[in-house]
Design an enzyme around this catalytic site. Sequence first.
Site, PDB file in Angstrom:
ATOM      1  N   HIS A  66      -1.149 -11.509  -6.484  1.00  0.00           N
ATOM      2  CA  HIS A  66      -1.638 -10.140  -6.271  1.00  0.00           C
ATOM      3  C   HIS A  66      -1.096  -9.532  -4.976  1.00  0.00           C
ATOM      4  O   HIS A  66      -0.478  -8.457  -5.011  1.00  0.00           O
ATOM      5  CB  HIS A  66      -3.166 -10.112  -6.295  1.00  0.00           C
ATOM      6  CG  HIS A  66      -3.759  -8.838  -5.778  1.00  0.00           C
ATOM      7  ND1 HIS A  66      -3.564  -7.621  -6.392  1.00  0.00           N
ATOM      8  CD2 HIS A  66      -4.531  -8.594  -4.675  1.00  0.00           C
ATOM      9  CE1 HIS A  66      -4.191  -6.677  -5.706  1.00  0.00           C
ATOM     10  NE2 HIS A  66      -4.782  -7.243  -4.659  1.00  0.00           N
ATOM     11  N   HIS A 109      -3.061  -8.614   3.126  1.00  0.00           N
ATOM     12  CA  HIS A 109      -4.174  -7.663   3.251  1.00  0.00           C
ATOM     13  C   HIS A 109      -5.541  -8.264   2.941  1.00  0.00           C
ATOM     14  O   HIS A 109      -6.569  -7.722   3.355  1.00  0.00           O
ATOM     15  CB  HIS A 109      -3.923  -6.422   2.380  1.00  0.00           C
ATOM     16  CG  HIS A 109      -4.118  -6.636   0.911  1.00  0.00           C
ATOM     17  ND1 HIS A 109      -3.100  -7.049   0.074  1.00  0.00           N
ATOM     18  CD2 HIS A 109      -5.211  -6.488   0.117  1.00  0.00           C
ATOM     19  CE1 HIS A 109      -3.553  -7.134  -1.162  1.00  0.00           C
ATOM     20  NE2 HIS A 109      -4.831  -6.804  -1.166  1.00  0.00           N
ATOM     21  N   GLU A 142     -10.450 -11.158   5.030  1.00  0.00           N
ATOM     22  CA  GLU A 142     -11.682 -11.066   4.234  1.00  0.00           C
ATOM     23  C   GLU A 142     -11.943 -12.329   3.418  1.00  0.00           C
ATOM     24  O   GLU A 142     -13.082 -12.786   3.321  1.00  0.00           O
ATOM     25  CB  GLU A 142     -11.596  -9.861   3.290  1.00  0.00           C
ATOM     26  CG  GLU A 142     -12.853  -9.658   2.460  1.00  0.00           C
ATOM     27  CD  GLU A 142     -12.780  -8.415   1.583  1.00  0.00           C
ATOM     28  OE1 GLU A 142     -13.828  -8.017   1.065  1.00  0.00           O
ATOM     29  OE2 GLU A 142     -11.681  -7.858   1.430  1.00  0.00           O
ATOM     30  N   ASP A 143     -10.887 -12.923   2.837  1.00  0.00           N
ATOM     31  CA  ASP A 143     -11.084 -13.980   1.835  1.00  0.00           C
ATOM     32  C   ASP A 143     -10.678 -15.380   2.281  1.00  0.00           C
ATOM     33  O   ASP A 143     -10.839 -16.337   1.518  1.00  0.00           O
ATOM     34  CB  ASP A 143     -10.291 -13.635   0.559  1.00  0.00           C
ATOM     35  CG  ASP A 143     -10.816 -12.378  -0.116  1.00  0.00           C
ATOM     36  OD1 ASP A 143     -11.982 -12.027   0.125  1.00  0.00           O
ATOM     37  OD2 ASP A 143     -10.054 -11.747  -0.871  1.00  0.00           O
ATOM     38  N   ASP A 199       3.336  22.942 -22.985  1.00  0.00           N
ATOM     39  CA  ASP A 199       4.163  22.395 -21.906  1.00  0.00           C
ATOM     40  C   ASP A 199       4.091  20.871 -21.873  1.00  0.00           C
ATOM     41  O   ASP A 199       4.096  20.246 -20.821  1.00  0.00           O
ATOM     42  CB  ASP A 199       3.760  22.986 -20.554  1.00  0.00           C
ATOM     43  CG  ASP A 199       2.306  22.702 -20.201  1.00  0.00           C
ATOM     44  OD1 ASP A 199       1.532  22.355 -21.112  1.00  0.00           O
ATOM     45  OD2 ASP A 199       1.959  22.818 -19.015  1.00  0.00           O
TER      46      ASP A 199
END
Length: 726
Positions: free
Chosen positions: A64, A88, A92-93, A275
């Site tokens: 990811h 990134h 956090e993880d 259109d």
Amino acid sequence: MVSLSFTSDTMSHKAVQVAFKKLKENTNLYLNDEEKSALRKAVHYGAYAHEKQIRKSGEPYITHPIAVAAILAEMRVDIDTLIAGVLHDTIEDTEIGFDDLVQEFNVDVANLVEAVTKLDKLKFRNFKEAQAETFVKMLFAMSDDVRVIVIKLADRLHNMRTIAAMSHSGQKRISQETIDVYAPIAERIGLKHMQKELEDHAFKALHPKRYQQIITGAKEIAGNRKKAIEKICKNIEKALLDASMVAEVSGRQKSPYSIYKKIKSKQLTLDEVHDLFGVRIIVQELHQCYLALGVIHNLYPPSENGFKDYIAVPKQNGYQSLHSIVTGPYGLKLEIQIRTENMDQMSEAGVAAHWLYKQKAAQSTASLNKVRNWLGSLLRLQADSGSSLEFYENFKSDLGLDEIYVFTPKGDIVQLPIKSTAMDFAYAIHTSVGSHAVSAVVNGEPATLSKVLETGDTVSIKTTKGLTVTADWLSVVVSSKARTAIRKELKDIKDEDALLLGHRMLDRALDTFGHSFEALDARTIKKVLNHYQLESMDDLLKSFAYGQLLPSIVARKLLPLMKKRKLDKDYQPKEALIIDGTEGSIVNYPHCCFPLPGDEITGYLSPAKGVVIHRSQCVNLLETLKDSPERSVKCQWNVDPSGMFKTKLMVDVINRTGVLANLASLIAAEDVNIVTIDQVDKEGGFSQLNFVVEVESKGHATQLMNRLQRHTEVLNVKRVYHEKNH
């Protein structure tokens, strides 16, 4: 400090190798050898940090962040942004911390990763609040460093590409947030290609059947019109060459979500979307855009009102192009877009490209300044809003709207959302102009403030002193700036009313206990404020009027110790709270009993509505006070009350032609304003007319009722108390 060997078995996984290969392909053309080495280090570092994590799809988690970096590389972002994209999720993880990133890479990378992490750490009571706070947090992050938002958008885009691995409810929630928050922000900073893909993935997840219908239908139509579009492109290319212009001419098709929005907003079928296809023309020089437009209009007739010049007046995100709807062969309607190569790059990479390399010393461009001004205006709006949710709801409607461009009498251009009114224009000029506006002049003609404006209008505003903003103004405006300014002023007025009424309520409570406001000591006041977690005496006074605190209870706490010991348990105020109609929006008169001066009244301190004045025998009031008798407020009308008060009259009449008009004229002749009229026809040729009118008092209402009763077609008149509707 975490010690890493930078080696991970994860790197040998096939999915990881495929993702890394894509990243290298996207970066090989513009990174130097040193930057490629740093990026390779970041990928291995991230793979080690995320080694034990697996995505819901079953692939190693590192696929990811590598894919996010590959998306960023398509925009040719700087190396720090690429590394931050790869890492990134580490803070956090994983066990990686800010200091680890500084040591292994640099402060810039660490700051970017930490900023992205902060966007993900928010917890909320509900989905709407989450959306609002996410939007506001992204706004502030974007104002500091737009690269944070670009990383977050790339993160969301890859999540949307792989959303099928999520639960059904998760897909719906994430897709709705993508439509409401992420796609509009991508559009506003000029990342058009990212906006379209985000919208299409979200649309597919939210409305899979509708998505498939549009894909299938558009494919069939494309097959029928493909040759016509190819022929048009060749004709245009030849005509431009004959005019000595070399240009790139290509056909394009509306995205599925754009088609869906047009079908929904215009109530069309897919065949009626004229259109659906368009032609894009890329020329070399600015002046050639207008020359090319002339060539096109000689080939194919333009549609009336089908031309937009975004070169002379760019969109707020810096987008520039000429748009013209023309009629091609076989009556085929299509949109022609004409722009230079630089404009085309801007439409794809967006104004964000100016920030992505973080060249802070570089000379600002007009487009960059536009977006900075836009961000600045948003931050000011947010500061004026009562909450993030209010700000987001106000502004959300602006995000997806087209703009109109109108002129001041001096020729200055004012950009507004489509369907804006003269009042929106007034607030766009300045908040003080909007709050004092009484009328407008549009193209030299007098106009009301509710006049809907169109591109090209010249507008001036007439103002006057002494106006008071009312809630009705909100129904006249569409722009977030106007709505926010009106709501803020309404709140300020209400707070001022609450302060005055709260002071009277506390004075009355203290007087009952033989004390006074002037005799309160600062130490006791501070103690009481701390007890209720309030900042100031003003906040305390307003809390009484808003029904949040009971003045009788607070007054006891404010008394000197000796007086507290002598108090009776029962609280019986010496004097009634005087109501004179000038209290403003803080005092409410409910529709269950429509109290009028002259009626015996009792107040109820509602935690939701503040002071609510009822007739003392109102069934709703009596039922409410059974559970909360302490919230009863003894009230009485002033001897000479001010203002007008609503009441409801039920008039039984013989149903004859013109009876309603006759009675309405009679009421108007008595200088009484009619708020609403409702007619209920009954059997036997009779009708019941219900009038809500504004009168000065009970006596005034009685006088009007007597006048109505004398009318030949009126059988009976009475005041109505809808006591069950409150």
